[in-house]
Design an enzyme around this catalytic site. Structure first.
Site, PDB file in Angstrom:
ATOM      1  N   LYS A 145     -28.717  37.506  45.603  1.00  0.00           N
ATOM      2  CA  LYS A 145     -29.721  37.155  44.594  1.00  0.00           C
ATOM      3  C   LYS A 145     -30.348  38.392  43.951  1.00  0.00           C
ATOM      4  O   LYS A 145     -30.863  38.323  42.840  1.00  0.00           O
ATOM      5  CB  LYS A 145     -30.772  36.230  45.196  1.00  0.00           C
ATOM      6  CG  LYS A 145     -30.179  34.853  45.488  1.00  0.00           C
ATOM      7  CD  LYS A 145     -31.165  33.895  46.078  1.00  0.00           C
ATOM      8  CE  LYS A 145     -30.568  32.513  46.230  1.00  0.00           C
ATOM      9  NZ  LYS A 145     -29.580  32.410  47.347  1.00  0.00           N
TER      10      LYS A 145
HETATM   11  C1  LIG Z   1     -28.591  31.515  47.487  1.00  0.00           C
HETATM   12  C2  LIG Z   1     -27.500  31.833  48.452  1.00  0.00           C
HETATM   13  C3  LIG Z   1     -26.267  31.127  48.437  1.00  0.00           C
HETATM   14  C4  LIG Z   1     -26.001  29.967  47.501  1.00  0.00           C
HETATM   15  O1  LIG Z   1     -25.884  30.354  46.157  1.00  0.00           O
HETATM   16  P1  LIG Z   1     -25.937  29.268  44.981  1.00  0.00           P
HETATM   17  O2  LIG Z   1     -26.026  30.050  43.733  1.00  0.00           O
HETATM   18  O3  LIG Z   1     -27.177  28.451  45.245  1.00  0.00           O
HETATM   19  O4  LIG Z   1     -24.701  28.442  45.060  1.00  0.00           O
HETATM   20  C5  LIG Z   1     -25.272  31.527  49.326  1.00  0.00           C
HETATM   21  N1  LIG Z   1     -25.484  32.528  50.202  1.00  0.00           N
HETATM   22  C6  LIG Z   1     -26.646  33.217  50.260  1.00  0.00           C
HETATM   23  C7  LIG Z   1     -26.804  34.293  51.258  1.00  0.00           C
HETATM   24  C8  LIG Z   1     -27.689  32.901  49.382  1.00  0.00           C
HETATM   25  O5  LIG Z   1     -28.837  33.591  49.456  1.00  0.00           O
END
Ligand SMILES: *Cc1c(COP(=O)(O)O)cnc(C)c1O
Length: 462
Positions: free
Chosen positions: A112
């Site tokens: 993120k």
């Molecule tokens: C947010 C997150 C996901 C999922 O991603 P999406 O965009 O919601 O599909 C997977 N792995 C980690 C470590 C995350 O922080």
């Protein structure tokens, strides 16, 4: 560049408006009206460029001249200078034709950061230009909150308030938020659970009177700029492995589908992608929809891959919009039925999705097994989210001749519980974070009462 809503009834917006707006007024999500194209020549020309330069080239058409090129280049450069690896998102080869794309070298050790480091800077730029200030509110059970705080801590025109359930997030995750002591960062520990925190944030967006006219901004994955920033690493990794002359495939640990939708956008822009694999944990709505046409809500399961614990996959609506050939009315009807009762996709849209997407769901026991097996085979310690991807590749990969890129969405140190359960002593934090457990923390504990939270936000914003 104009952006339109997936439900066909909200006004079209430009880039600046779409970044400041979040959800469309008709309940839909914004997508670009037309998809900019990356020619084979442009892709070939990206070979050997820095990540920041590829990022600028991929995103520039989406910004549509609303930030001048030199300024935008600067924002992109600054965003990715915060990553601890020189390649920003390095590729790590696991075997003959399987690669991990390490998206966890940002400040909070999860993917993120790639989007939120840039989003904070873009928001601050537009607010400065307008002479406005804004407030960000969000609820988190972990990854999003810390990445948003790190993305906004240097923003002069933003104050950020992140709610987390008191004593219910891991110590590493809490400290990644609460040890950021910047004047514009406010951590609120709610005496309640995550749903209480989430409900108070939703209510605050629905009625913003408590802020007396100050804009409230959402930084969750429905914000278009997050998708835009994520397109870049699909392009950069594919180019590194030979695009446009060679096809690649991607496997993505998925929940709200924001990450994978960015990959789909890259393919729509012209990146040659053979197969997309959607990996889920036990919260498998995406897998059930693809495999069984069961588009329905199920009760939330708390898993060892908690950042993928969801009931509804919000960004899937963006993909449905294309699957339904951009028929906003059909999408609206489908989503309204889905809110009320178990739903199913029409035949033709489902067939379109199945052409490009495969899916697989991985339960907790299998996550632990995969962490052990992958370590034995490759010496890599996978985090539990990435482990779902590793198993999905083994099970549903279309062919071995096409390079497979599995997105490593978090660093194992962030999810030590799963790593220890899998039989390891733990996973050390990277050097720049190894004093995290000794740093000073700051947060406020508030009751799970909307009025108390809103008063706190109104009183403390600058
Ligand atoms: C947010 C997150 C996901 C999922 O991603 P999406 O965009 O919601 O599909 C997977 N792995 C980690 C470590 C995350 O922080």
């Amino acid at each position: 560049m104009r952006y339109i809503s997936t439900r066909g009834q909200a006004p079209a917006l430009n880039f600046e408006e779409v970044v400041l707006t979040g959800l469309a007024s008709d309940g839909g999500l914004y997508v670009p009206e037309t998809v900019p194209q990356l020619s084979a020549e442009t892709l070939a020309g990206m070979a050997g460029l820095s990540y920041a330069e590829i990022a600028f080239q991929v995103m520039q058409p989406f910004v549509g001249g609303e930030i001048d090129d030199e300024t935008f280049r600067g924002l992109v450069h600054d965003a990715y200078a915060t990553f601890s690896h020189d390649a920003v998102v390095p590729l790590n080869q696991l075997d003959a034709n399987h690669f991990l794309l390490e998206l966890f070298h940002g400040p909070t050790l999860a993917f993120k950061d790639v989007a939120l480091q840039l989003l904070g800077r873009i928001l601050d730029h537009f607010l400065a230009k307008r002479g406005e200030r804004a407030v960000i509110m969000g609820a988190t059970s972990g990854d999003t909150g810390s990445a948003a705080i790190e993305g906004c801590r240097h923003c002069d025109h933003l104050d950020i308030f992140i709610l987390h359930p008191h004593n219910r997030v891991s110590e590493v995750q809490r400290r990644q938020m609460t040890t950021v002591l910047a004047d514009n960062v406010f951590n609120i520990a709610i005496e309640g659970n995550f749903d209480d925190a989430q409900a108070m944030v939703k209510a605050s967006f629905a009625d913003q009177a408590f802020l007396n006219g100050t804009r409230l901004v959402a930084v969750n994955s429905i914000n278009w700029a997050r998708i835009m920033a994520q397109i870049v690493y699909y392009v950069a990794s594919a180019v590194a492995l030979g695009a446009p002359h060679r096809e690649v495939s991607f496997c993505v640990p998925s929940a709200n589908f924001g990450n994978l939708f960015a990959g789909y956008m890259a393919s729509q822009m012209g990146l040659p992608v053979k197969q997309f694999i959607i990996a889920t944990n036990a919260n498998d709505i995406l897998h059930r929809t693809l495999a069984d046409n069961d588009f329905s809500k199920r009760e939330l399961a708390a898993t060892l891959a908690p950042s993928m614990d969801i009931v509804v996959s919000s960004n899937f609506e963006r993909l449905l919009f294309d699957a339904y050939e951009r028929d906003g009315t059909a999408v609206r009807e489908l989503l309204e039925r889905f809110q009320r009762e178990p739903a199913a996709l029409a035949e033709a849209p489902l067939a379109r999705l199945r052409e490009k997407f495969s899916s697989f769901s991985v339960d907790d026991d299998t996550i632990l097994e995969v962490i052990r097996e992958a370590h034995q085979r490759t010496k890599e310690l996978l985090d539990p989210h990435t482990a779902t991807g590793y198993r999905a590749v083994e099970r549903v990969r279309a062919d071995r001749a096409t390079p497979m890129i599995t997105l490593a969405t978090a660093h194992p140190a962030k999810f030590a519980e799963a790593v220890v359960k899998a039989g390891f002593t733990g996973a050390p934090l990277p050097p720049h974070m190894d004093d995290l457990l000794a740093r000073e923390e700051r947060y406020s504990v508030l009751p799970a009462e909307l009025a108390a939270v809103q008063r706190f936000v109104a009183d403390n914003r600058r």
